[in-house]
Design a protein around this motif. Structure first.
Motif, PDB file in Angstrom:
ATOM      1  N   UNK A  98      47.574  29.537  -2.668  1.00 43.80           N
ATOM      2  CA  UNK A  98      46.605  30.624  -2.418  1.00 43.80           C
ATOM      3  C   UNK A  98      47.401  31.926  -2.338  1.00 43.80           C
ATOM      4  N   UNK A  99      47.656  32.567  -3.469  1.00 45.95           N
ATOM      5  CA  UNK A  99      48.615  33.676  -3.514  1.00 45.95           C
ATOM      6  C   UNK A  99      48.167  34.982  -2.867  1.00 45.95           C
ATOM      7  N   UNK A 100      46.914  35.080  -2.465  1.00 47.65           N
ATOM      8  CA  UNK A 100      46.448  36.337  -1.864  1.00 47.65           C
ATOM      9  C   UNK A 100      45.905  36.107  -0.456  1.00 47.65           C
ATOM     10  N   UNK A 101      46.375  36.890   0.529  1.00 48.56           N
ATOM     11  CA  UNK A 101      47.492  37.831   0.418  1.00 48.56           C
ATOM     12  C   UNK A 101      48.825  37.089   0.409  1.00 48.56           C
ATOM     13  N   UNK A 102      49.817  37.606  -0.319  1.00 48.18           N
ATOM     14  CA  UNK A 102      51.132  36.954  -0.319  1.00 48.18           C
ATOM     15  C   UNK A 102      51.780  37.036   1.053  1.00 48.18           C
ATOM     16  N   UNK A 103      52.432  35.965   1.457  1.00 42.22           N
ATOM     17  CA  UNK A 103      53.070  35.938   2.771  1.00 42.22           C
ATOM     18  C   UNK A 103      54.598  35.864   2.676  1.00 42.22           C
ATOM     19  N   UNK A 104      55.128  36.212   1.517  1.00 44.18           N
ATOM     20  CA  UNK A 104      56.570  36.361   1.361  1.00 44.18           C
ATOM     21  C   UNK A 104      56.835  37.551   0.454  1.00 44.18           C
ATOM     22  N   UNK A 159      59.942  42.534   8.167  1.00 40.15           N
ATOM     23  CA  UNK A 159      59.194  42.807   6.939  1.00 40.15           C
ATOM     24  C   UNK A 159      58.065  43.788   7.252  1.00 40.15           C
ATOM     25  N   UNK A 160      57.777  44.719   6.339  1.00 44.23           N
ATOM     26  CA  UNK A 160      56.683  45.666   6.593  1.00 44.23           C
ATOM     27  C   UNK A 160      55.297  45.032   6.562  1.00 44.23           C
ATOM     28  N   UNK A 161      55.183  43.864   5.908  1.00 46.69           N
ATOM     29  CA  UNK A 161      53.916  43.141   5.842  1.00 46.69           C
ATOM     30  C   UNK A 161      54.069  41.782   6.525  1.00 46.69           C
ATOM     31  N   UNK A 162      52.931  41.212   6.939  1.00 44.21           N
ATOM     32  CA  UNK A 162      52.975  39.885   7.550  1.00 44.21           C
ATOM     33  C   UNK A 162      53.545  38.869   6.574  1.00 44.21           C
ATOM     34  N   UNK A 163      54.390  37.970   7.091  1.00 44.15           N
ATOM     35  CA  UNK A 163      55.026  36.966   6.242  1.00 44.15           C
ATOM     36  C   UNK A 163      54.932  35.586   6.885  1.00 44.15           C
ATOM     37  N   UNK A 164      55.457  34.585   6.173  1.00 38.71           N
ATOM     38  CA  UNK A 164      55.509  33.238   6.733  1.00 38.71           C
ATOM     39  C   UNK A 164      56.341  33.194   8.012  1.00 38.71           C
ATOM     40  N   UNK A 204      56.336  35.393  10.404  1.00 35.89           N
ATOM     41  CA  UNK A 204      55.446  35.752  11.513  1.00 35.89           C
ATOM     42  C   UNK A 204      54.588  34.575  11.942  1.00 35.89           C
ATOM     43  N   UNK A 205      54.257  33.712  10.991  1.00 35.00           N
ATOM     44  CA  UNK A 205      53.422  32.550  11.314  1.00 35.00           C
ATOM     45  C   UNK A 205      54.156  31.559  12.207  1.00 35.00           C
ATOM     46  N   UNK A 206      55.488  31.666  12.266  1.00 28.71           N
ATOM     47  CA  UNK A 206      56.279  30.870  13.194  1.00 28.71           C
ATOM     48  C   UNK A 206      56.565  31.640  14.474  1.00 28.71           C
ATOM     49  N   UNK A 207      56.888  32.913  14.347  1.00 32.20           N
ATOM     50  CA  UNK A 207      57.263  33.716  15.521  1.00 32.20           C
ATOM     51  C   UNK A 207      56.072  33.931  16.455  1.00 32.20           C
ATOM     52  N   UNK A 208      54.923  34.298  15.896  1.00 28.42           N
ATOM     53  CA  UNK A 208      53.767  34.652  16.736  1.00 28.42           C
ATOM     54  C   UNK A 208      53.326  33.515  17.657  1.00 28.42           C
ATOM     55  N   UNK A 258      58.874  43.294  21.709  1.00 32.07           N
ATOM     56  CA  UNK A 258      58.407  41.944  21.356  1.00 32.07           C
ATOM     57  C   UNK A 258      56.960  41.772  21.793  1.00 32.07           C
ATOM     58  N   UNK A 259      56.641  42.241  22.994  1.00 33.32           N
ATOM     59  CA  UNK A 259      55.263  42.168  23.485  1.00 33.32           C
ATOM     60  C   UNK A 259      54.330  42.959  22.574  1.00 33.32           C
ATOM     61  N   UNK A 260      54.755  44.165  22.174  1.00 32.62           N
ATOM     62  CA  UNK A 260      53.937  44.998  21.290  1.00 32.62           C
ATOM     63  C   UNK A 260      53.731  44.322  19.936  1.00 32.62           C
ATOM     64  N   UNK A 261      54.783  43.692  19.435  1.00 38.60           N
ATOM     65  CA  UNK A 261      54.682  42.946  18.179  1.00 38.60           C
ATOM     66  C   UNK A 261      53.611  41.863  18.306  1.00 38.60           C
ATOM     67  N   UNK A 262      53.678  41.116  19.393  1.00 41.00           N
ATOM     68  CA  UNK A 262      52.709  40.053  19.607  1.00 41.00           C
ATOM     69  C   UNK A 262      51.285  40.575  19.634  1.00 41.00           C
ATOM     70  N   UNK A 263      51.076  41.678  20.334  1.00 37.98           N
ATOM     71  CA  UNK A 263      49.730  42.217  20.455  1.00 37.98           C
ATOM     72  C   UNK A 263      49.159  42.628  19.098  1.00 37.98           C
ATOM     73  N   UNK A 264      50.013  43.139  18.224  1.00 34.23           N
ATOM     74  CA  UNK A 264      49.529  43.522  16.886  1.00 34.23           C
ATOM     75  C   UNK A 264      48.966  42.307  16.149  1.00 34.23           C
ATOM     76  N   UNK A 265      49.591  41.159  16.336  1.00 33.32           N
ATOM     77  CA  UNK A 265      49.132  39.950  15.660  1.00 33.32           C
ATOM     78  C   UNK A 265      47.997  39.259  16.399  1.00 33.32           C
ATOM     79  N   UNK A 266      48.057  39.249  17.728  1.00 30.11           N
ATOM     80  CA  UNK A 266      47.076  38.497  18.508  1.00 30.11           C
ATOM     81  C   UNK A 266      45.667  39.052  18.358  1.00 30.11           C
ATOM     82  N   UNK A 267      45.549  40.329  18.070  1.00 32.98           N
ATOM     83  CA  UNK A 267      44.226  40.939  17.964  1.00 32.98           C
ATOM     84  C   UNK A 267      43.630  40.835  16.565  1.00 32.98           C
ATOM     85  N   UNK A 268      44.351  40.183  15.674  1.00 34.58           N
ATOM     86  CA  UNK A 268      43.808  40.003  14.329  1.00 34.58           C
ATOM     87  C   UNK A 268      42.821  38.838  14.309  1.00 34.58           C
ATOM     88  N   UNK A 269      41.848  38.919  13.407  1.00 36.24           N
ATOM     89  CA  UNK A 269      40.873  37.832  13.281  1.00 36.24           C
ATOM     90  C   UNK A 269      41.550  36.535  12.848  1.00 36.24           C
TER      91      UNK A 269
END
Length: 212
Positions: free
Chosen positions: A83-89, A150-155, A157-161, A181-192
């Motif tokens: 599923x190439x969209x959105x790319x995660x690498x 990375x400037x965009x979400x990647x694979x 982040x799927x491990x770090x978050x 690190x806390x701020x990084x987490x919050x950016x991801x946690x509030x995503x759908x």
């Protein structure tokens, strides 16, 4: 997440309810917006069909029609290509390699400490201290970009978050030093996507007001 019978679903994911590696695979699926059947597995009593499909009866295990995949990295990279969209690498080989090496370091350095903490007992407190130190030593990686290396979400982040999400539940407090690190987490946690990736057990790891 879609809970239909496998005959009506392209993908089936065998997953435990609160494992970081399983959460990692679910986060990739959520980021891609892919519908799938989620089969929750008790690791102490894996179902017979999982044992038949995967010689290790491990999770996550992904079924895509007649294809069976296990090992989290294999599952996640397959999903990114399938599923190439959105790319995660990222496109360039150096950036991809850098993210892969970072993921290996996390699996070898952070995740064993998480398991030691979860096991409880006397070793847990030392593991909390080591995990905190390892996370703080990685601060430059969290500060380098909006997402992890990375400037965009990647694979990666799927491990770090999922690790960052579990820190309060694990009793690891990063303090003021760890604000990036806390701020990084919050950016991801509030995503759908992150909300869709979680099981009820994972949602309960933090008070509701922390992630509304």
């Amino acid at each position: 997440m879609v809970q239909s019978a496998r005959s009506r679903t392209v993908l089936t994911l065998y997953t435990t309810a609160d494992d970081i590696q399983c959460h990692r695979a679910r986060l990739v699926l959520a980021a891609k917006g892919v519908s799938y059947e989620r089969v929750l597995v008790d690791p102490a009593k894996p179902p017979e069909d999982l044992i038949d499909l995967n010689p290790y009866a491990s999770t996550p295990t992904l079924i895509d029609r007649d294809l069976t995949l296990f090992d989290t990295t294999v599952v996640c990279e397959y999903l990114d290509e399938r599923y190439p969209h959105p790319p995660l690498m990222p496109i360039d080989p150096q950036s991809r390699a850098r993210l892969r090496v970072a993921a290996v370091r996390i699996e070898k350095d952070w995740l064993p400490e998480v398991e030691t903490i979860r096991a409880g007992g006397r070793p847990a407190e030392a593991a909390r201290k080591r995990l905190r130190e390892q996370l703080l030593s990685a601060l430059p990686l969290f500060k380098a970009s909006k997402f992890f290396l990375n400037p965009e979400m990647s694979l990666a982040d799927c491990l770090v978050a999922p690790v960052i999400w579990r820190l309060p539940w694990l009793g690891v407090d990063l303090g003021r030093e760890g604000k990036a690190i806390v701020d990084y987490g919050e950016r991801l946690f509030h995503s759908q996507g992150f909300a869709r990736s979680m099981t009820d057990q994972e949602k309960a790891m933090r008070p509701v007001h922390e992630h509304e």
